[in-house]
Design a protein around this motif. Structure first.
Motif, PDB file in Angstrom:
ATOM      1  N   SER A 145      -6.081  -3.669  -9.461  1.00 15.02           N
ATOM      2  CA  SER A 145      -5.054  -4.053  -8.503  1.00 15.02           C
ATOM      3  C   SER A 145      -5.506  -3.785  -7.075  1.00 15.02           C
ATOM      4  CB  SER A 145      -3.769  -3.274  -8.787  1.00 15.02           C
ATOM      5  OG  SER A 145      -2.807  -3.547  -7.799  1.00 15.02           O
ATOM      6  N   ILE A 146      -5.165  -4.685  -6.156  1.00  9.68           N
ATOM      7  CA  ILE A 146      -5.504  -4.506  -4.741  1.00  9.68           C
ATOM      8  C   ILE A 146      -4.255  -4.429  -3.872  1.00  9.68           C
ATOM      9  CG2 ILE A 146      -7.755  -5.617  -4.966  1.00  9.68           C
ATOM     10  CD1 ILE A 146      -6.536  -8.134  -3.745  1.00  9.68           C
ATOM     11  N   GLY A 147      -3.072  -4.338  -4.474  1.00 12.95           N
ATOM     12  CA  GLY A 147      -1.854  -4.198  -3.685  1.00 12.95           C
ATOM     13  C   GLY A 147      -0.630  -4.609  -4.486  1.00 12.95           C
ATOM     14  N   TRP A 151       6.224  -5.876  -1.525  1.00 15.11           N
ATOM     15  CA  TRP A 151       5.817  -5.132  -0.331  1.00 15.11           C
ATOM     16  C   TRP A 151       4.475  -4.492  -0.598  1.00 15.11           C
ATOM     17  CZ3 TRP A 151       4.057  -0.430   1.196  1.00 15.11           C
ATOM     18  CH2 TRP A 151       4.045  -0.189   2.588  1.00 15.11           C
ATOM     19  N   PRO A 152       3.514  -4.581   0.271  1.00 17.36           N
ATOM     20  CA  PRO A 152       3.586  -5.156   1.619  1.00 17.36           C
ATOM     21  C   PRO A 152       3.294  -6.654   1.663  1.00 17.36           C
ATOM     22  CG  PRO A 152       1.473  -4.117   1.310  1.00 17.36           C
ATOM     23  CD  PRO A 152       2.233  -3.913   0.037  1.00 17.36           C
ATOM     24  N   SER A 153       3.156  -7.275   0.523  1.00 19.04           N
ATOM     25  CA  SER A 153       2.884  -8.722   0.446  1.00 19.04           C
ATOM     26  C   SER A 153       1.592  -9.109   1.159  1.00 19.04           C
ATOM     27  CB  SER A 153       4.060  -9.524   1.020  1.00 19.04           C
ATOM     28  OG  SER A 153       5.229  -9.286   0.282  1.00 19.04           O
ATOM     29  N   ARG A 154       0.682  -8.182   1.220  1.00 19.49           N
ATOM     30  CA  ARG A 154      -0.628  -8.449   1.838  1.00 19.49           C
ATOM     31  C   ARG A 154      -1.591  -7.374   1.345  1.00 19.49           C
ATOM     32  NH1 ARG A 154      -1.518  -5.007   6.325  1.00 19.49           N
ATOM     33  NH2 ARG A 154       0.314  -3.736   6.856  1.00 19.49           N
ATOM     34  N   VAL A 155      -2.851  -7.521   1.719  1.00 14.78           N
ATOM     35  CA  VAL A 155      -3.875  -6.534   1.384  1.00 14.78           C
ATOM     36  C   VAL A 155      -4.181  -5.729   2.646  1.00 14.78           C
ATOM     37  CG1 VAL A 155      -6.239  -6.184   0.570  1.00 14.78           C
ATOM     38  CG2 VAL A 155      -4.843  -8.022  -0.397  1.00 14.78           C
ATOM     39  N   PHE A 156      -4.097  -4.415   2.546  1.00 11.24           N
ATOM     40  CA  PHE A 156      -4.354  -3.562   3.701  1.00 11.24           C
ATOM     41  C   PHE A 156      -5.800  -3.691   4.164  1.00 11.24           C
ATOM     42  CE2 PHE A 156      -0.661  -1.056   2.055  1.00 11.24           C
ATOM     43  CZ  PHE A 156       0.132  -1.184   3.193  1.00 11.24           C
ATOM     44  N   LYS A 157      -6.004  -3.576   5.466  1.00 11.89           N
ATOM     45  CA  LYS A 157      -7.355  -3.575   6.013  1.00 11.89           C
ATOM     46  C   LYS A 157      -8.118  -2.355   5.511  1.00 11.89           C
ATOM     47  CE  LYS A 157      -6.596  -6.095  10.324  1.00 11.89           C
ATOM     48  NZ  LYS A 157      -6.671  -6.025  11.808  1.00 11.89           N
ATOM     49  N   GLY A 158      -9.404  -2.546   5.265  1.00 17.70           N
ATOM     50  CA  GLY A 158     -10.236  -1.452   4.785  1.00 17.70           C
ATOM     51  C   GLY A 158     -10.241  -1.289   3.285  1.00 17.70           C
ATOM     52  N   MET A 159      -9.571  -2.183   2.564  1.00 20.98           N
ATOM     53  CA  MET A 159      -9.574  -2.103   1.100  1.00 20.98           C
ATOM     54  C   MET A 159     -11.005  -2.246   0.580  1.00 20.98           C
ATOM     55  SD  MET A 159      -7.682  -1.831  -1.652  1.00 20.98           S
ATOM     56  CE  MET A 159      -6.045  -2.130  -0.960  1.00 20.98           C
ATOM     57  N   ARG A 160     -11.404  -1.353  -0.299  1.00 23.29           N
ATOM     58  CA  ARG A 160     -12.763  -1.381  -0.837  1.00 23.29           C
ATOM     59  C   ARG A 160     -12.872  -2.503  -1.869  1.00 23.29           C
ATOM     60  NH1 ARG A 160     -13.852   4.617  -2.744  1.00 23.29           N
ATOM     61  NH2 ARG A 160     -11.732   4.320  -3.562  1.00 23.29           N
ATOM     62  N   MET A 161     -13.589  -3.529  -1.508  1.00 22.71           N
ATOM     63  CA  MET A 161     -13.730  -4.712  -2.357  1.00 22.71           C
ATOM     64  C   MET A 161     -15.195  -5.136  -2.373  1.00 22.71           C
ATOM     65  SD  MET A 161     -10.321  -6.737  -1.068  1.00 22.71           S
ATOM     66  CE  MET A 161     -10.313  -7.941  -2.379  1.00 22.71           C
TER      67      MET A 161
END
Length: 205
Positions: A145-147, A151-161
């Protein structure tokens, strides 16, 4: 002088007086030439520009040829600036590996090996989703999972991908100088140094 430019040769091992084997990196450091001395009056700051490695004149443009001719030097492959006091430095001065002494510590700056586009397991040491039961036949090395959804209905900046890995400027600090071979412009430092063989490195005091 706070530093010198060199080229990584490879790795080897040395035995200490007490019989321990120490991993070491062999670097060909210098000779370097002072190609420009920058002053506050002319450039706004103090620095010494140093060049290393001869380059064929046909591969250099006219601006480069004119710049190095002021120092009575041939065009250089690698040029680095060291911010330091400029008193005592003149155009055309040569800097050798005897700048360092055995037993002291230095920092090495290099460009790490490029790994290309890599997944999260290799890039960030993720363990993967887990077993291949319950229908998970193709999720072993995926990030999971990436979010959340609402809420927040987006992917946070800095997510390790997954993404590009390596080919970054890396500085390794406090490497001990094991041996200095002034006649061959070689220096042996403890531990590993970033970069591939024959890549340029900067040695700083």
């Amino acid at each position: 002088m706070p530093g010198i430019i060199g080229r990584k040769i490879g790795m080897t091992s040395l035995f200490t007086p007490d019989g321990k084997s120490v991993a070491a990196t062999l670097i060909q450091a210098g000779p370097c030439v002072v190609t420009q001395v920058k002053t506050v009056e002319v450039d706004g700051y103090k620095a010494v520009q140093v060049g290393y490695g001869d380059k064929k004149e046909k591969l250099a443009n006219k601006a480069e040829i004119g710049h190095f001719k002021k120092a009575n030097a041939t065009p250089k492959v690698k040029v680095v600036e060291f911010k330091t006091e400029v008193e005592g430095f003149n155009l055309g001065d040569t800097i050798n590996v005897d700048l360092f002494e055995e037993g002291e510590f230095l920092d090495v700056i290099g460009t790490s090996k490029g790994k290309g586009f890599q997944g999260v397991v290799k890039r960030y040491n993720f363990s993967g989703v887990g077993g291949q039961t319950h229908g998970q036949h193709n999720r072993a090395r995926h990030p999971g999972s990436i979010g959340a959804c609402s809420w927040p209905s987006r992917v946070f900046k800095g997510m390790r991908m997954a993404g590009r890995m390596g080919n970054d400027r890396v500085k390794v600090q406090n490497l001990r100088v094991l041996r200095v071979l002034t006649d061959k412009n070689l220096i042996l430092v403890s531990g590993s140094v970033p970069g591939a063989k024959n890549s340029f490195v900067v040695l700083e005091k």
